[in-house]
Design a protein around this motif. Sequence first.
Motif, PDB file in Angstrom:
ATOM      1  N   GLY A 175      13.244  13.559  12.155  1.00  0.00           N
ATOM      2  CA  GLY A 175      12.385  12.391  12.058  1.00  0.00           C
ATOM      3  C   GLY A 175      11.480  12.380  10.851  1.00  0.00           C
ATOM      4  O   GLY A 175      10.795  11.380  10.591  1.00  0.00           O
ATOM      5  N   ASP A 176      11.456  13.480  10.090  1.00  0.00           N
ATOM      6  CA  ASP A 176      10.667  13.488   8.848  1.00  0.00           C
ATOM      7  C   ASP A 176      11.316  12.567   7.821  1.00  0.00           C
ATOM      8  O   ASP A 176      12.532  12.619   7.590  1.00  0.00           O
ATOM      9  CB  ASP A 176      10.604  14.900   8.254  1.00  0.00           C
ATOM     10  N   LEU A 177      10.499  11.756   7.187  1.00  0.00           N
ATOM     11  CA  LEU A 177      10.943  10.914   6.074  1.00  0.00           C
ATOM     12  C   LEU A 177      10.086  11.255   4.867  1.00  0.00           C
ATOM     13  O   LEU A 177       8.860  11.160   4.923  1.00  0.00           O
ATOM     14  CB  LEU A 177      10.792   9.432   6.419  1.00  0.00           C
TER      15      LEU A 177
ATOM     16  N   SER B 204       0.826  -1.207   0.000  1.00  0.00           N
ATOM     17  CA  SER B 204       0.000   0.000   0.000  1.00  0.00           C
ATOM     18  C   SER B 204       0.860   1.255   0.000  1.00  0.00           C
ATOM     19  O   SER B 204       0.536   2.243  -0.673  1.00  0.00           O
ATOM     20  CB  SER B 204      -0.933  -0.004   1.220  1.00  0.00           C
ATOM     21  N   LEU B 205       1.974   1.234   0.760  1.00  0.00           N
ATOM     22  CA  LEU B 205       2.896   2.364   0.781  1.00  0.00           C
ATOM     23  C   LEU B 205       3.459   2.613  -0.610  1.00  0.00           C
ATOM     24  O   LEU B 205       3.459   3.748  -1.107  1.00  0.00           O
ATOM     25  CB  LEU B 205       4.027   2.092   1.772  1.00  0.00           C
ATOM     26  N   ARG B 206       3.923   1.563  -1.245  1.00  0.00           N
ATOM     27  CA  ARG B 206       4.525   1.707  -2.575  1.00  0.00           C
ATOM     28  C   ARG B 206       3.502   2.214  -3.592  1.00  0.00           C
ATOM     29  O   ARG B 206       3.801   3.094  -4.406  1.00  0.00           O
ATOM     30  CB  ARG B 206       5.108   0.368  -3.024  1.00  0.00           C
ATOM     31  N   GLU B 207       2.294   1.677  -3.535  1.00  0.00           N
ATOM     32  CA  GLU B 207       1.253   2.120  -4.449  1.00  0.00           C
ATOM     33  C   GLU B 207       0.913   3.592  -4.236  1.00  0.00           C
ATOM     34  O   GLU B 207       0.656   4.323  -5.200  1.00  0.00           O
ATOM     35  CB  GLU B 207       0.003   1.254  -4.255  1.00  0.00           C
ATOM     36  N   THR B 208       0.939   4.029  -2.973  1.00  0.00           N
ATOM     37  CA  THR B 208       0.637   5.429  -2.675  1.00  0.00           C
ATOM     38  C   THR B 208       1.727   6.343  -3.238  1.00  0.00           C
ATOM     39  O   THR B 208       1.431   7.411  -3.794  1.00  0.00           O
ATOM     40  CB  THR B 208       0.505   5.632  -1.160  1.00  0.00           C
ATOM     41  N   ILE B 209       2.976   5.938  -3.116  1.00  0.00           N
ATOM     42  CA  ILE B 209       4.085   6.741  -3.647  1.00  0.00           C
ATOM     43  C   ILE B 209       3.964   6.870  -5.159  1.00  0.00           C
ATOM     44  O   ILE B 209       4.115   7.961  -5.726  1.00  0.00           O
ATOM     45  CB  ILE B 209       5.435   6.124  -3.256  1.00  0.00           C
ATOM     46  N   VAL B 210       3.688   5.771  -5.841  1.00  0.00           N
ATOM     47  CA  VAL B 210       3.562   5.809  -7.298  1.00  0.00           C
ATOM     48  C   VAL B 210       2.370   6.671  -7.704  1.00  0.00           C
ATOM     49  O   VAL B 210       2.453   7.476  -8.640  1.00  0.00           O
ATOM     50  CB  VAL B 210       3.427   4.383  -7.871  1.00  0.00           C
ATOM     51  N   ARG B 211       1.278   6.538  -6.995  1.00  0.00           N
ATOM     52  CA  ARG B 211       0.064   7.284  -7.346  1.00  0.00           C
ATOM     53  C   ARG B 211       0.225   8.778  -7.088  1.00  0.00           C
ATOM     54  O   ARG B 211      -0.172   9.612  -7.901  1.00  0.00           O
ATOM     55  CB  ARG B 211      -1.121   6.742  -6.541  1.00  0.00           C
ATOM     56  N   GLU B 212       0.840   9.142  -5.944  1.00  0.00           N
ATOM     57  CA  GLU B 212       0.914  10.540  -5.525  1.00  0.00           C
ATOM     58  C   GLU B 212       2.227  11.221  -5.896  1.00  0.00           C
ATOM     59  O   GLU B 212       2.308  12.445  -5.948  1.00  0.00           O
ATOM     60  CB  GLU B 212       0.693  10.644  -4.009  1.00  0.00           C
ATOM     61  N   GLY B 213       3.283  10.452  -6.110  1.00  0.00           N
ATOM     62  CA  GLY B 213       4.588  11.009  -6.462  1.00  0.00           C
ATOM     63  C   GLY B 213       5.438  11.356  -5.266  1.00  0.00           C
ATOM     64  O   GLY B 213       6.671  11.256  -5.315  1.00  0.00           O
ATOM     65  N   LEU B 214       4.812  11.770  -4.152  1.00  0.00           N
ATOM     66  CA  LEU B 214       5.531  12.246  -2.972  1.00  0.00           C
ATOM     67  C   LEU B 214       4.743  11.852  -1.725  1.00  0.00           C
ATOM     68  O   LEU B 214       3.535  12.104  -1.642  1.00  0.00           O
ATOM     69  CB  LEU B 214       5.687  13.764  -3.032  1.00  0.00           C
ATOM     70  N   VAL B 215       5.456  11.252  -0.752  1.00  0.00           N
ATOM     71  CA  VAL B 215       4.826  10.828   0.497  1.00  0.00           C
ATOM     72  C   VAL B 215       5.671  11.307   1.669  1.00  0.00           C
ATOM     73  O   VAL B 215       6.902  11.165   1.663  1.00  0.00           O
ATOM     74  CB  VAL B 215       4.668   9.290   0.543  1.00  0.00           C
ATOM     75  N   LEU B 216       5.013  11.873   2.670  1.00  0.00           N
ATOM     76  CA  LEU B 216       5.655  12.328   3.901  1.00  0.00           C
ATOM     77  C   LEU B 216       5.212  11.443   5.059  1.00  0.00           C
ATOM     78  O   LEU B 216       4.018  11.170   5.219  1.00  0.00           O
ATOM     79  CB  LEU B 216       5.261  13.785   4.192  1.00  0.00           C
ATOM     80  N   LEU B 217       6.188  11.002   5.871  1.00  0.00           N
ATOM     81  CA  LEU B 217       5.905  10.302   7.123  1.00  0.00           C
ATOM     82  C   LEU B 217       6.711  10.988   8.220  1.00  0.00           C
ATOM     83  O   LEU B 217       7.928  11.158   8.084  1.00  0.00           O
ATOM     84  CB  LEU B 217       6.281   8.820   7.043  1.00  0.00           C
ATOM     85  N   ARG B 218       6.052  11.414   9.287  1.00  0.00           N
ATOM     86  CA  ARG B 218       6.725  12.121  10.366  1.00  0.00           C
ATOM     87  C   ARG B 218       7.092  11.165  11.503  1.00  0.00           C
ATOM     88  O   ARG B 218       6.523  10.081  11.620  1.00  0.00           O
ATOM     89  CB  ARG B 218       5.833  13.244  10.899  1.00  0.00           C
ATOM     90  N   GLU B 219       8.056  11.607  12.327  1.00  0.00           N
ATOM     91  CA  GLU B 219       8.490  10.868  13.514  1.00  0.00           C
ATOM     92  C   GLU B 219       8.855   9.426  13.176  1.00  0.00           C
ATOM     93  O   GLU B 219       8.418   8.473  13.816  1.00  0.00           O
ATOM     94  CB  GLU B 219       7.414  10.926  14.597  1.00  0.00           C
TER      95      GLU B 219
END
Length: 297
Positions: free
Chosen positions: A254-256, A41-56
């Motif tokens: 901690g931002d990724l 699901s993470l990988r699909e979200t990155i491909v769909r949105e182009g950019l993903v932020l996860l904090r902490e």
Amino acid sequence: MDGEEVSRATDPFEIRRLDPIGVEIVGLDLAGPVDEGAFRSLRETIVREGLVLLREQWLDAATQIALGRRFGPLENTSLDLGELDESKIQLSNVDGAGRLRGQNELEMRLVAINEGWHSDGSFRDVPASFSLFLAETVPEEGGDTFYLSLERAWQALSPDERQLLYGLRAVHDYERAYAVRGIDLGDFFGDSPPVASHPLVLRHPESGRTGLFVSEHVFEIEGMAEAEARPLLDRLMAVCTAPENVYRHRWSVGDLLIWDNRSTLHRAQGFDSRHPRVMRHVRVAGFEAPIPASATG
């Protein structure tokens, strides 16, 4: 709208819209075990949105590298082209002895090229796919990173403009990109610094969507005189970098951020070198040469 929830029922985490591009994922701890369903699901979200932020995200270097390898084989982004290890993913103005590097030191001058809009590894025949960038130490001010969507830029062009771009190839030339900053890449790569030609309009190999593939590291279009190519490249970059297409990220420890280099550009903001900035960059190699898009799909 920033903060708008856009989660799907099938996602094992919450998704919130960033403004104007990308999403923030909430409720996924990448420092711990991530099962195959959540990773998919993470990988699909990155491909769909182009950019993903996860904090902490409190990942150590080894965990970040292991996470990157779940996406695919990794690239060594350091000047030392030997085996990738934890020391080679650090992007920092602090040396091994804890001393702050000056802006005129070679390491800092080489990194300064990242202040231009680019896609990681575009000088390779097969450019990078994903990048995973983690903030370990951030300066008191400055050091932000900006992102834009190449797919949104394509959609902003008129039908006539799009038609003119099919079949064109752009030359991504890091030697010239460094030369305009006063650095001779021949000192590091010998007589043949990396350069690659890629379609100016791409079809994403996973999503199938169309996007531009241009950056500030492009200096010519194959078969086109410079007097004609330069205005066209300038026009495309102006469309790409329009304020309504750019997300600015102000880093916290901690931002990724994970992005898809095949559909986004990014650039770093300069900062006062009297303050430490320590980031970790894991880059996933590309899987195939860029695919040219066509008007017929």
